[in-house]
Design a protein around this motif. Structure first.
Motif, PDB file in Angstrom:
ATOM      1  N   ARG A  40       0.828  -1.204   0.000  1.00 30.99           N
ATOM      2  CA  ARG A  40       0.000   0.000   0.000  1.00 30.99           C
ATOM      3  C   ARG A  40       0.862   1.253   0.000  1.00 30.99           C
ATOM      4  O   ARG A  40       0.565   2.228  -0.700  1.00 30.99           O
ATOM      5  CB  ARG A  40      -0.947  -0.003   1.211  1.00 30.99           C
ATOM      6  CG  ARG A  40      -2.082  -1.008   1.110  1.00 30.99           C
ATOM      7  CD  ARG A  40      -3.163  -0.733   2.150  1.00 30.99           C
ATOM      8  NE  ARG A  40      -2.650  -0.846   3.515  1.00 30.99           N
ATOM      9  CZ  ARG A  40      -2.653  -1.981   4.217  1.00 30.99           C
ATOM     10  NH1 ARG A  40      -3.127  -3.094   3.677  1.00 30.99           N
ATOM     11  NH2 ARG A  40      -2.196  -2.001   5.460  1.00 30.99           N
ATOM     12  N   ALA A  86       2.389   1.658  -3.502  1.00 28.10           N
ATOM     13  CA  ALA A  86       1.370   2.114  -4.446  1.00 28.10           C
ATOM     14  C   ALA A  86       1.081   3.595  -4.259  1.00 28.10           C
ATOM     15  O   ALA A  86       0.922   4.353  -5.227  1.00 28.10           O
ATOM     16  CB  ALA A  86       0.090   1.299  -4.286  1.00 28.10           C
ATOM     17  N   LYS A  91       1.710   6.695  -6.929  1.00 30.01           N
ATOM     18  CA  LYS A  91       0.603   7.581  -7.299  1.00 30.01           C
ATOM     19  C   LYS A  91       0.937   9.044  -7.021  1.00 30.01           C
ATOM     20  O   LYS A  91       0.776   9.910  -7.895  1.00 30.01           O
ATOM     21  CB  LYS A  91      -0.650   7.177  -6.519  1.00 30.01           C
ATOM     22  CG  LYS A  91      -1.861   8.048  -6.801  1.00 30.01           C
ATOM     23  CD  LYS A  91      -3.057   7.600  -5.976  1.00 30.01           C
ATOM     24  CE  LYS A  91      -4.264   8.505  -6.212  1.00 30.01           C
ATOM     25  NZ  LYS A  91      -5.434   8.078  -5.384  1.00 30.01           N
ATOM     26  N   ARG A 131       1.913  -1.002 -12.559  1.00 31.82           N
ATOM     27  CA  ARG A 131       0.837  -1.011 -11.576  1.00 31.82           C
ATOM     28  C   ARG A 131       1.271  -1.756 -10.320  1.00 31.82           C
ATOM     29  O   ARG A 131       1.588  -2.940 -10.374  1.00 31.82           O
ATOM     30  CB  ARG A 131      -0.404  -1.692 -12.144  1.00 31.82           C
ATOM     31  CG  ARG A 131      -0.859  -1.089 -13.466  1.00 31.82           C
ATOM     32  CD  ARG A 131      -1.867  -1.968 -14.132  1.00 31.82           C
ATOM     33  NE  ARG A 131      -2.259  -1.416 -15.421  1.00 31.82           N
ATOM     34  CZ  ARG A 131      -3.158  -1.984 -16.216  1.00 31.82           C
ATOM     35  NH1 ARG A 131      -3.750  -3.117 -15.839  1.00 31.82           N
ATOM     36  NH2 ARG A 131      -3.464  -1.435 -17.380  1.00 31.82           N
ATOM     37  N   VAL A 132       1.277  -1.059  -9.216  1.00 28.01           N
ATOM     38  CA  VAL A 132       1.586  -1.682  -7.926  1.00 28.01           C
ATOM     39  C   VAL A 132       0.259  -2.113  -7.305  1.00 28.01           C
ATOM     40  O   VAL A 132      -0.564  -1.277  -6.930  1.00 28.01           O
ATOM     41  CB  VAL A 132       2.312  -0.694  -6.991  1.00 28.01           C
ATOM     42  CG1 VAL A 132       2.630  -1.372  -5.660  1.00 28.01           C
ATOM     43  CG2 VAL A 132       3.588  -0.171  -7.653  1.00 28.01           C
ATOM     44  N   THR A 188      -2.311  -3.606  -4.516  1.00 22.58           N
ATOM     45  CA  THR A 188      -2.386  -3.530  -3.055  1.00 22.58           C
ATOM     46  C   THR A 188      -3.074  -4.747  -2.444  1.00 22.58           C
ATOM     47  O   THR A 188      -3.003  -4.942  -1.234  1.00 22.58           O
ATOM     48  CB  THR A 188      -3.146  -2.262  -2.611  1.00 22.58           C
ATOM     49  OG1 THR A 188      -4.453  -2.261  -3.202  1.00 22.58           O
ATOM     50  CG2 THR A 188      -2.393  -1.012  -3.037  1.00 22.58           C
ATOM     51  N   VAL A 225       3.684  -6.556  -8.710  1.00 15.12           N
ATOM     52  CA  VAL A 225       3.705  -5.379  -9.576  1.00 15.12           C
ATOM     53  C   VAL A 225       3.501  -5.885 -11.007  1.00 15.12           C
ATOM     54  O   VAL A 225       4.253  -6.745 -11.479  1.00 15.12           O
ATOM     55  CB  VAL A 225       5.032  -4.613  -9.477  1.00 15.12           C
ATOM     56  CG1 VAL A 225       5.047  -3.430 -10.444  1.00 15.12           C
ATOM     57  CG2 VAL A 225       5.261  -4.124  -8.045  1.00 15.12           C
TER      58      VAL A 225
END
Length: 249
Positions: free
Chosen positions: A135, A138, A142, A178-179, A181, A186
């Motif tokens: 988290r 991510a 972002k 894209r990570v 959560t 990934v």
């Protein structure tokens, strides 16, 4: 007064019974939502060695509505990299950005479209991170826009004797990182032309798929190639997670 006392006591007993029943029911169906989510997270981390390569990277991937103007796409797998660690798999800055999550295993495959005009490498980086670390990673991607920086593009996987033989770093055109959560994974992809032409100004898929973008990368649909294939590989991963987490222990 006595009647009220008796009624109150009855309510307390009833309430405790309901709470106990709910707790028992939750235990019988597999625990709380958070426990089930954690179980799915853990199960996802084991997929790299418990699911065959065809389950993670299907030989053929259908992309209904995945192309420009919602045109259909079909991708065919042309190469699978040996599963490995992350040494030399990423450019230095991307490797540094992903380092907090660790690297348990890296799986990669390269696909071409039906016309063999484009090639796209998609990767699944299985990390050593727990829920909180994923988290945090991510959130950092972002907030800092790390998924759209050209100095953080993933590297392609080229294979001799295939349409991706000339797919090197200079041929990278569009990409997505894209990570996740809800899994220690990934997901990334990077696309380019199959003829080996170099790209001076790559664009992240989020930009290249926008209707108003008029670059050659966008008009060729290379953003859609990267995004569409990553979407479907991610969906395949999630199906495997659901299946694995539903297996009886």
């Amino acid at each position: 007064m006595r009647n009220r006392t008796v009624a109150a006591a009855a309510c307390v007993v009833l309430g405790l019974g309901l709470i106990g029943g709910a707790a028992t029911g939750s235990w019988l169906v597999g625990g709380s939502d958070s426990e089930q989510e954690h179980s799915a997270f853990v199960a996802a981390g084991d997929l790299w060695h418990s699911v065959p390569v065809d389950g993670l990277f299907p030989r053929t991937v259908d992309g209904k509505g995945a192309g420009p103007g919602e045109a259909d796409r079909t991708w065919t797998r042309i190469a699978v990299a040996p599963d490995s660690g992350c040494t030399n798999a990423f450019d230095p800055l991307l490797r540094k950005a992903l380092a907090p999550a660790g690297c348990a295993r890296l799986l990669r495959a390269t696909y071409t479209d039906a016309t063999q005009s484009f090639v796209t490498t998609v990767g699944l980086l299985f990390t050593d991170a727990d829920d909180a670390a994923m988290r945090a990673l991510a959130e950092r991607f972002k907030l800092d826009g790390l998924d759209s920086r050209t100095d953080l593009m993933p590297r392609p996987y080229a294979a001799k004797g295939t349409a991706a033989a000339g797919f090197g770093n200079a041929q990278r055109a569009s990409w997505t990182v894209r990570v996740l959560t809800d899994a220690p994974v990934v997901v990334y992809s990077v696309s380019g032309w199959a003829d080996g032409r170099t790209v001076d100004t790559p664009q992240p898929a989020t930009v290249a798929v926008a209707p108003e973008t008029t670059s050659s990368v966008a008009q060729a649909g290379l953003g859609h190639e990267a995004k569409g294939l990553a979407d479907r590989i991610e969906r395949s991963l999630r199906k495997n997670v659901t299946s694995a987490s539903e297996q009886p222990s």
